[in-house]
Design an enzyme around this catalytic site. Structure first.
Site, PDB file in Angstrom:
ATOM      1  N   TRP A 362       0.829  -1.211   0.000  1.00  0.00           N
ATOM      2  CA  TRP A 362       0.000   0.000   0.000  1.00  0.00           C
ATOM      3  C   TRP A 362       0.862   1.260   0.000  1.00  0.00           C
ATOM      4  CZ3 TRP A 362      -1.461   3.002   4.778  1.00  0.00           C
ATOM      5  CH2 TRP A 362      -0.507   2.834   5.789  1.00  0.00           C
ATOM      6  N   ASP A 363       2.163   1.087   0.298  1.00  0.00           N
ATOM      7  CA  ASP A 363       3.099   2.224   0.259  1.00  0.00           C
ATOM      8  C   ASP A 363       2.931   3.004  -1.049  1.00  0.00           C
ATOM      9  OD1 ASP A 363       3.974   0.015   1.835  1.00  0.00           O
ATOM     10  OD2 ASP A 363       6.018   0.775   1.917  1.00  0.00           O
ATOM     11  N   GLU A 489       0.542  -2.576  12.447  1.00  0.00           N
ATOM     12  CA  GLU A 489       0.667  -4.038  12.427  1.00  0.00           C
ATOM     13  C   GLU A 489       0.883  -4.631  13.818  1.00  0.00           C
ATOM     14  OE1 GLU A 489       3.619  -4.896   9.452  1.00  0.00           O
ATOM     15  OE2 GLU A 489       2.194  -4.504   7.831  1.00  0.00           O
ATOM     16  N   LYS A 593       2.561   0.347  16.228  1.00  0.00           N
ATOM     17  CA  LYS A 593       3.786   0.280  15.437  1.00  0.00           C
ATOM     18  C   LYS A 593       3.980   1.545  14.596  1.00  0.00           C
ATOM     19  CE  LYS A 593       6.002  -2.519  11.814  1.00  0.00           C
ATOM     20  NZ  LYS A 593       5.763  -3.478  10.737  1.00  0.00           N
ATOM     21  N   GLN A 594       2.883   1.999  13.982  1.00  0.00           N
ATOM     22  CA  GLN A 594       2.981   3.125  13.046  1.00  0.00           C
ATOM     23  C   GLN A 594       1.656   3.858  13.013  1.00  0.00           C
ATOM     24  OE1 GLN A 594       3.198  -0.299  10.170  1.00  0.00           O
ATOM     25  NE2 GLN A 594       2.809   1.371   8.736  1.00  0.00           N
TER      26      GLN A 594
HETATM   27  C1  BGC Z   1       4.967  -1.649   7.413  1.00  0.00           C
HETATM   28  C2  BGC Z   1       3.936  -1.677   6.299  1.00  0.00           C
HETATM   29  C3  BGC Z   1       4.620  -1.422   4.972  1.00  0.00           C
HETATM   30  C4  BGC Z   1       5.750  -2.410   4.741  1.00  0.00           C
HETATM   31  C5  BGC Z   1       6.528  -2.115   3.484  1.00  0.00           C
HETATM   32  C6  BGC Z   1       6.046  -2.673   7.093  1.00  0.00           C
HETATM   33  O1  BGC Z   1       7.030  -2.608   8.092  1.00  0.00           O
HETATM   34  O2  BGC Z   1       4.389  -1.946   8.658  1.00  0.00           O
HETATM   35  O3  BGC Z   1       2.971  -0.676   6.537  1.00  0.00           O
HETATM   36  O4  BGC Z   1       3.700  -1.530   3.946  1.00  0.00           O
HETATM   37  O5  BGC Z   1       6.643  -2.341   5.847  1.00  0.00           O
HETATM   38  O6  BGC Z   1       7.124  -0.863   3.524  1.00  0.00           O
END
Ligand code: BGC
Length: 791
Positions: A362-363, A489, A593-594
């Site tokens: 999704w980035d 996550e 986490k984010q």
């Molecule tokens: C993040 C995801 C991201 C992926 C790729 C993961 O560590 O939690 O949101 O899409 O890395 O960058």
């Protein structure tokens, strides 16, 4: 970590002034060149020493088994992994009778410069061989933006001492290079070791080609090279080839001060369908085209391409030169990832390294495309066509999951789900809404109705169908999306993730609206009035969990009543937490986490009041550990919106300097494309306050105390808006528009009309005062506060 001052701060260059073997792999990512089709890591010309050799072609992958100890229904059985293809960067040099190798002899000087305006990587070295002979080498490398299958290297050797010197240059194509181990699972490693089967090798006097194919995915790759040699002395040139390598050897004896110059033209082609002769011809033709331009022509075209890009995309930041350099570096890599991707994915690392197996997440839609939409929309158009090309597979995945519409993969190269961990893979359905939002934004900003009709409609309809079948109305009519994972996550498989729900809500409404515009096409997709009404009902009833007691939104239903994470007893060396604590523990506690709810407040800021945003920001800030590089930029945007401009600045620095300082210590695997895009987002959406919720560009600019001025350009329906923010006022100017064009925008909620006739300057209101101090979990404050001399 790359040491603080590894790259001196310069506005348009990334310069490395000495070769640091400890961070070789990191610098190979930083210095990677790509055009979105071909990617060359910044390996040294002579190939060794290296951190991680890497040459990639967008979507050239091998299939590998996804082994499970305990499999379940619907688990993907094989994954796709990007392949290190034939290395054409290699140019070795024999100095008298010793190979140039910086580990031996004496490296008297070594410098590399990534030139962001020229689009070249330049290297200069001065080396004394163990036998005491000295040479200076200048090499310049480019991956052409104009000719997508072409790369070229100009390699120049000069005798740097006072005696005649024999030089032998060996320029090669090498397939199946030995790589450091990439997977601990022997079943996976076996597939990726020597992944290419030789099909054809061919040499001419001054070059040659290699054709290979993968064992399982059945893709064929051709790499070809040709050389132009320029030397004042008699020079021999010959080529030879074997299954996995082709070599052109140039030899001569030079007098002191004389130079041997070799230009290597390198072309790549790959296909799943084209025959071997067709591919052979394709790379041959690309070589002819490159030679037609010649080295100077390629360099000139590269510069022209980038002049156009920077003219439309550059961001000027006064007051933090490191951020100035980093935001340009970020934009450059974002452009490199997408410029010529042409209906192929833009992956999380671009084509700069093998990290995340070369997968797109999704980035792409939520971090990279928003930037490109406003700066280089043609690349967004292509990226959306790529998503659309994977629709059949997304339909099939939805059917497997007993859902309707399209279930796009969490991670993939060419369409199939390649995530082997469903709680943070398949369950992260929010990617569908990200795709829909990217369509909405692109159509809004570019005015490209053709794309909307051709593919936008279908993407919106099929994602809306997914939401409608994934969620349900409760007995009170509220619509819930249960058992999904949002961006965070560390909180997985939960009910009513606000980010997912609000993004799905917008997706459902956008679908209901677009089918009204294209009634015939929608009819062909089987959309009925009842179906569109059901989308509207779901959107209207969308549940948004809120904790009335403490007055904050709940990231997911019940989040605020979960046990708190014991931050006080979490040592700093236990971050990132996912490497030290079991997921079951992370999932049942309040640890983020984010940015997740905070991300919802950015992209769906229209669903929150300013007071809610402030309270939510403070609540989640205390629980967010930023174990993902996709967090800092969003925290910057919201920190700026709710009034913490200094904190926003620190987060901006973290996002922007992620790779130049290797903050997460994994730049070796490739640069963090979302974070690099995030530097632009933090500046433009953070300090510029750009939002596009309701169809017009709106701004609420305010700078941190260190930024004296910020100016940036945005494309809007073919026009160009230049926004110039100063501490107390902002100027909006319209360019590249018809003389009578008008752009309606909003500044702090007030309408502003901008015409070509003259720029409009409006005041920036004073900041709010007396905000409570924001707190992060202990030790999790932004990594890069302002350096002393700036704060
Ligand atoms: C993040 C995801 C991201 C992926 C790729 C993961 O560590 O939690 O949101 O899409 O890395 O960058």
């Amino acid at each position: 970590m790359i040491r603080e001052r590894a790259y001196p701060v310069e506005p348009w260059h990334i310069r490395e002034t000495q070769l640091d073997m400890d961070v070789l792999a990191q610098s190979e990512s930083v210095f990677a060149l790509s055009n979105g089709h071909v990617g060359l890591r910044g390996n040294l010309d002579e190939g060794e020493p290296h951190g991680l050799p890497g040459t990639y072609l967008n979507s050239f992958y091998e299939l590998r088994p996804l082994p499970y100890a305990e499999a379940g229904f619907g688990f993907p059985e094989s994954g796709q992994t990007i392949v290190n293809v034939t290395n054409g960067k290699l140019i070795r040099l024999l100095v008298d009778d010793e190979p140039l190798d910086v580990r031996y002899g004496e490296l008297l000087a070594h410098e590399r410069i990534l030139d962001l305006r020229a689009g070249t990587l330049h290297r200069t070295l001065h080396w004394r061989s163990p036998a005491g002979r000295e040479v200076r080498v200048h090499s310049t490398r480019l991956v052409s933006f104009r000719q997508r299958s072409v790369a070229a290297i100009r390699y120049e050797v000069e005798v740097a001492d006072d005696k005649p010197l024999r030089l032998i240059v060996q320029s090669e194509l090498v397939a199946n290079e030995t790589l450091p181990p990439q997977s601990r699972d022997p079943r996976v490693a076996a597939v990726l070791e020597s992944p290419l089967l030789a099909e054809e090798e061919l040499t001419t006097e001054d070059g040659g080609l290699l054709i290979h194919r993968t064992k399982v995915s059945g893709l064929r790759v051709a790499a070809a090279m040709e050389h132009e040699v320029d030397s004042p002395a008699h020079t021999s040139i010959e080529s030879e080839g074997y299954e996995d390598w082709v070599r052109t050897t140039v030899g001569c004896v030079l007098e002191p001060g004389q130079k041997l110059r070799v230009v290597k033209y390198l072309t790549y082609g790959w296909s799943s369908r084209r025959s071997l002769p067709a591919l052979r011809d394709q790379v041959g033709a690309a070589l002819a085209a490159a030679r037609l331009d010649g080295w100077d022509g390629l360099v000139r075209e590269q510069r022209e391409y980038l002049d156009e890009f920077w003219d439309a995309a550059d961001v000027d930041v006064d007051g933090d030169p490191e951020v100035q350099q980093a935001v340009r570096f970020g934009l450059f890599h974002v452009l490199q990832a997408g410029a010529r991707a042409e209906r192929r994915p833009i992956s999380a690392k671009g084509l700069t390294g093998p990290g995340y197996d070369g997968h797109a997440f999704w980035d792409t839609e939520m971090f990279v495309l928003p930037v490109l939409t406003y700066t280089h929309p043609a690349a967004v158009r292509d990226a959306l066509y790529w998503r659309y090309s994977t629709l059949e597979q997304a339909h099939e995945r939805a059917r497997t999951l007993n859902l309707e519409g399209a279930a796009f993969p969490w991670r993939t190269i060419q369409g199939p789900e390649s995530s082997g961990y469903w709680p943070a893979g398949t369950a992260a359905f929010h990617i569908a809404a990200g795709i829909a939002d990217a369509v909405r934004r692109y159509v809004l900003v570019s005015g490209d109705r053709q794309l909307e009709r051709e593919i936008g409609l279908t993407l919106l309809v099929e994602t809306a169908r997914l939401w409608r079948s994934l969620g349900h109305h409760d007995r009170n009519g509220q619509f819930h999306i249960d058992g999904v994972t949002g961006p965070d996550e560390y909180t997985a498989v939960k009910n009513d993730n606000i980010y997912t729900n609000l993004m799905a809500q917008r997706n459902l409404l956008a679908a209901a609206e677009v089918v009204m515009r294209y009634r015939d096409e929608a009819f062909h997709l089987g959309v009925t009035d009842e179906e569109a009404a059901a989308w509207r009902d779901a959107a209207a009833g969308m549940h948004v969990p809120y904790d009335e007691e403490i007055d904050v939104h709940q990231q997911v239903e019940g989040f605020t009543r979960l046990q708190e994470w014991d931050f006080a007893h979490t040592p700093q060396d236990k971050y990132p937490l996912l490497l030290h604590y079991p997921y079951f523990d992370l999932y049942r506690k309040q640890v983020v986490k984010q940015a997740d709810l905070v991300l919802a407040m950015h992209w769906r800021g229209d669903a929150f009041t300013p007071e809610q945003k402030l309270r939510n920001f403070l609540y989640y800030e205390r629980r967010t550990v930023r174990d993902s590089s996709l967090s800092a930029c969003t925290q910057a945007v919201l920190a700026a919106e709710v009034g913490y401009h200094e904190l926003a600045h620190s987060y901006l620095r973290e996002a922007a300097l992620m790779d130049l300082h290797d903050l997460n210590e994994n730049t070796r695997d490739g640069v963090h494309m979302a974070s690099l895009a995030g530097a632009w987002i933090a500046l433009v959406a953070g300090f510029g306050g750009l939002r596009d919720h309701d169809g017009v560009p709106s701004f609420a600019p305010r700078l941190s105390s260190r930024i004296g001025r910020l100016s940036f350009s945005l494309q809007w329906c073919g026009m160009r808006l230049r926004v110039d923010v100063r501490p107390h006022q902002t100027t909006y100017a319209l360019h590249h528009a018809e003389p009578d064009a008008v752009l309606e925008l909003r500044h702090y909620g007030e309408p502003v009309r901008v015409t070509c006739a003259e720029p409009v300057t409006v005041p920036v209101p004073p900041p709010s005062e007396d905000l409570p101090p924001p707190e992060q979990p202990p030790g999790r404050a932004p990594l890069l506060r302002l350096p002393e001399h700036l704060s």
